[in-house]
Write a protein that holds these residues in place. Structure first.
Motif, PDB file in Angstrom:
ATOM      1  N   ASP A 135      -0.795   0.729  -4.089  1.00  0.00           N
ATOM      2  CA  ASP A 135      -1.976   0.557  -3.253  1.00  0.00           C
ATOM      3  C   ASP A 135      -3.160   0.328  -4.188  1.00  0.00           C
ATOM      4  O   ASP A 135      -3.304   1.024  -5.189  1.00  0.00           O
ATOM      5  N   ILE A 136      -4.001  -0.646  -3.870  1.00  0.00           N
ATOM      6  CA  ILE A 136      -5.144  -0.966  -4.726  1.00  0.00           C
ATOM      7  C   ILE A 136      -6.398  -0.272  -4.213  1.00  0.00           C
ATOM      8  O   ILE A 136      -6.685  -0.286  -3.011  1.00  0.00           O
ATOM      9  N   CYS A 137      -7.141   0.348  -5.117  1.00  0.00           N
ATOM     10  CA  CYS A 137      -8.374   1.052  -4.750  1.00  0.00           C
ATOM     11  C   CYS A 137      -9.410   0.063  -4.208  1.00  0.00           C
ATOM     12  O   CYS A 137      -9.757  -0.908  -4.894  1.00  0.00           O
ATOM     13  N   LYS A 138      -9.897   0.314  -3.001  1.00  0.00           N
ATOM     14  CA  LYS A 138     -11.019  -0.436  -2.423  1.00  0.00           C
ATOM     15  C   LYS A 138     -10.889  -1.937  -2.703  1.00  0.00           C
ATOM     16  O   LYS A 138     -11.770  -2.544  -3.322  1.00  0.00           O
ATOM     17  N   TYR A 139      -9.810  -2.512  -2.228  1.00  0.00           N
ATOM     18  CA  TYR A 139      -9.471  -3.893  -2.594  1.00  0.00           C
ATOM     19  C   TYR A 139     -10.580  -4.895  -2.275  1.00  0.00           C
ATOM     20  O   TYR A 139     -11.103  -5.563  -3.168  1.00  0.00           O
ATOM     21  N   PHE A 140     -10.973  -4.998  -1.009  1.00  0.00           N
ATOM     22  CA  PHE A 140     -11.961  -6.006  -0.635  1.00  0.00           C
ATOM     23  C   PHE A 140     -13.297  -5.774  -1.335  1.00  0.00           C
ATOM     24  O   PHE A 140     -13.957  -6.728  -1.767  1.00  0.00           O
ATOM     25  N   ALA A 141     -13.694  -4.517  -1.459  1.00  0.00           N
ATOM     26  CA  ALA A 141     -14.975  -4.195  -2.100  1.00  0.00           C
ATOM     27  C   ALA A 141     -14.962  -4.459  -3.604  1.00  0.00           C
ATOM     28  O   ALA A 141     -16.018  -4.595  -4.227  1.00  0.00           O
ATOM     29  N   SER A 142     -13.760  -4.564  -4.199  1.00  0.00           N
ATOM     30  CA  SER A 142     -13.653  -4.727  -5.654  1.00  0.00           C
ATOM     31  C   SER A 142     -13.410  -6.162  -6.100  1.00  0.00           C
ATOM     32  O   SER A 142     -13.452  -6.453  -7.301  1.00  0.00           O
ATOM     33  N   ASN A 250      -3.286   8.184  -6.552  1.00  0.00           N
ATOM     34  CA  ASN A 250      -2.515   9.076  -5.686  1.00  0.00           C
ATOM     35  C   ASN A 250      -1.548   8.345  -4.756  1.00  0.00           C
ATOM     36  O   ASN A 250      -0.496   8.867  -4.399  1.00  0.00           O
ATOM     37  N   LYS A 251      -1.922   7.127  -4.363  1.00  0.00           N
ATOM     38  CA  LYS A 251      -1.105   6.386  -3.404  1.00  0.00           C
ATOM     39  C   LYS A 251      -0.082   5.476  -4.064  1.00  0.00           C
ATOM     40  O   LYS A 251       0.769   4.899  -3.385  1.00  0.00           O
ATOM     41  N   THR A 252      -0.142   5.341  -5.380  1.00  0.00           N
ATOM     42  CA  THR A 252       0.835   4.535  -6.112  1.00  0.00           C
ATOM     43  C   THR A 252       1.913   5.474  -6.657  1.00  0.00           C
ATOM     44  O   THR A 252       1.640   6.310  -7.520  1.00  0.00           O
ATOM     45  N   GLN A 253       3.120   5.361  -6.106  1.00  0.00           N
ATOM     46  CA  GLN A 253       4.177   6.320  -6.422  1.00  0.00           C
ATOM     47  C   GLN A 253       5.538   5.636  -6.518  1.00  0.00           C
ATOM     48  O   GLN A 253       5.758   4.589  -5.906  1.00  0.00           O
ATOM     49  N   ILE A 254       6.435   6.265  -7.280  1.00  0.00           N
ATOM     50  CA  ILE A 254       7.840   5.840  -7.310  1.00  0.00           C
ATOM     51  C   ILE A 254       8.630   6.859  -6.507  1.00  0.00           C
ATOM     52  O   ILE A 254       8.585   8.061  -6.791  1.00  0.00           O
ATOM     53  N   ARG A 255       9.326   6.379  -5.485  1.00  0.00           N
ATOM     54  CA  ARG A 255      10.044   7.273  -4.583  1.00  0.00           C
ATOM     55  C   ARG A 255      11.497   6.836  -4.433  1.00  0.00           C
ATOM     56  O   ARG A 255      11.832   5.665  -4.588  1.00  0.00           O
ATOM     57  N   LYS A 256      12.350   7.789  -4.080  1.00  0.00           N
ATOM     58  CA  LYS A 256      13.722   7.453  -3.694  1.00  0.00           C
ATOM     59  C   LYS A 256      13.694   6.873  -2.288  1.00  0.00           C
ATOM     60  O   LYS A 256      13.077   7.457  -1.388  1.00  0.00           O
ATOM     61  N   VAL A 257      14.337   5.749  -2.075  1.00  0.00           N
ATOM     62  CA  VAL A 257      14.308   5.135  -0.744  1.00  0.00           C
ATOM     63  C   VAL A 257      14.979   6.024   0.295  1.00  0.00           C
ATOM     64  O   VAL A 257      14.635   5.976   1.484  1.00  0.00           O
ATOM     65  N   SER A 258      15.926   6.853  -0.150  1.00  0.00           N
ATOM     66  CA  SER A 258      16.655   7.732   0.776  1.00  0.00           C
ATOM     67  C   SER A 258      15.749   8.798   1.388  1.00  0.00           C
ATOM     68  O   SER A 258      16.066   9.370   2.437  1.00  0.00           O
ATOM     69  N   GLU A 259      14.587   9.076   0.756  1.00  0.00           N
ATOM     70  CA  GLU A 259      13.665  10.091   1.264  1.00  0.00           C
ATOM     71  C   GLU A 259      12.816   9.563   2.421  1.00  0.00           C
ATOM     72  O   GLU A 259      12.173  10.350   3.136  1.00  0.00           O
ATOM     73  N   GLY A 260      12.785   8.247   2.600  1.00  0.00           N
ATOM     74  CA  GLY A 260      11.917   7.653   3.608  1.00  0.00           C
ATOM     75  C   GLY A 260      10.527   7.451   3.039  1.00  0.00           C
ATOM     76  O   GLY A 260       9.933   8.387   2.485  1.00  0.00           O
ATOM     77  N   VAL A 261      10.018   6.255   3.153  1.00  0.00           N
ATOM     78  CA  VAL A 261       8.717   5.915   2.569  1.00  0.00           C
ATOM     79  C   VAL A 261       7.847   5.265   3.637  1.00  0.00           C
ATOM     80  O   VAL A 261       8.302   4.435   4.411  1.00  0.00           O
TER      81      VAL A 261
END
Length: 338
Positions: A135-142, A250-261
């Motif tokens: 996720d990009i921080c404040k995309y349009f504003a940046s 905080n919103k950029t993460q590596i997750r296991k797909v089995s956990e549900g994202v």
């Protein structure tokens, strides 16, 4: 990349401006600005055409306001006549950039959208153990206006049309005149796709990530090697610096797909998907509000059903039959007796 010229005449044609006016008024036909423009549609389009051809068209001031659905957003709306020009520009340049977009860019494109992005996500998560969700921080504003215009110039060489595009980009100024695009413009939606198109190709062609999806500034990369995804994340952080952008810590993460994202309003697992809990809570609040408004004769049933059908369409793309059945049974609508 092949650049395109001799576009200004087509942009200024009466036919293109008329088609743009028809697109701009969708859903806004009875609003004051639209009604005033349509009262003398031909005359206003001819005036618009003349001003654009002379290079004398002046963009007006934005009207800004906040919306809270689900998170607070600062929306800026251009005057209706300006929106007609925005649509006219997009009619011409959208097909040119469309050819250069990757297949798995799903935002604001014909035959794409959130539901197809979610279907594609589920297909990819069945083939991989991990997902890097970005996720990009404040995309349009940046967004750096100078960088955006530079990217557009790589494709468009018609100087007169470029002058109009430049005026659109710099017609909006909130905090920094060289940074930020308004949420709410059709051109901003297209520019948001264009601005990160180089990143899309970098991810696909240089980083060799075959399983990649982007929707505006939300994007995901799948893989079976967790360490490689960490390396890709660091590479992208460095790549985005040249675009004045940063990954959200905080919103950029590596997750296991089995956990549900969570992705685009759903919580997605390899074999099923659910409507995001926050989305369900918002819909329940809306239904309670509608119950009160209907009881007090402040809203009509067709208006309520229109909103319910919209949410139902979203929810029906998840495993939500029982949820929808329970909700629609629970919230009844009745008028209080006077």
């Amino acid at each position: 990349m092949r650049r395109s010229g001799n576009l200004f005449e087509e942009f200024c044609s009466f036919q293109n401006l008329y088609l743009a006016s028809q697109s701009a008024q969708k859903g806004k036909r009875y609003k004051e600005g639209t009604a005033v423009f349509n009262f003398d549609l031909e005359g206003n389009l001819l005036y618009l055409q003349k001003e654009l051809q002379k290079g004398q068209y002046q963009f007006g001031d934005y009207v800004s306001f906040y919306v809270h659905d689900p998170k607070t957003r600062f929306i800026s709306a251009a005057p209706y006549q300006d929106r007609v020009v925005h649509h006219a520009v997009c009619n011409i340049i959208d097909p040119l950039f469309e050819r250069s977009f990757i297949f798995d860019l799903y935002s604001n494109r014909k035959d794409k959208g959130t539901h197809k992005a979610v279907d594609r996500y589920q297909k990819f998560c069945r083939l991989n153990e991990y997902v890097l969700k970005c996720d990009i921080c404040k995309y349009f504003a940046s967004i750096d206006k100078r960088k955006l215009f530079e990217v557009i110039q790589h494709k468009i060489k018609d100087k007169q049309l470029l002058a109009v595009i430049k005026d659109i980009i710099w017609s909006y100024a909130r905090n920094n005149n060289n940074t930020g695009l308004p949420l709410g413009n059709l051109t901003s939606q297209l520019f948001a796709n264009i601005y990160l198109s180089d990143m899309d190709h970098f991810v696909k062609e240089e980083l060799k990530c075959g399983h990649y999806i982007r929707y505006v500034d939300d994007f995901v990369i799948f893989g079976n090697d967790k360490q490689r995804l960490h390396t890709i994340k660091q590479t992208l952080q460095a790549f985005l610096i040249q675009y004045n952008l940063k990954l959200h810590p905080n919103k950029t993460q590596i997750r296991k797909v089995s956990e549900g994202v969570k992705f685009l309003g759903y919580k997605i697992f390899p074999e099923y998907r659910l409507v995001d809990k926050a989305n369900v809570k918002r819909f329940k609040r809306k239904l309670r509000k509608y119950q009160k408004q209907y009881s007090n004769n402040q809203i009509s049933l067709p208006k309520i059903f229109e909103s319910m059908q919209s949410w139902n369409a979203h929810a029906s793309h998840a495993d939500s039959y029982k949820l929808r059945e329970e909700l629609f049974a629970k919230y009844a609508f009745s008028r209080s007796s006077s």
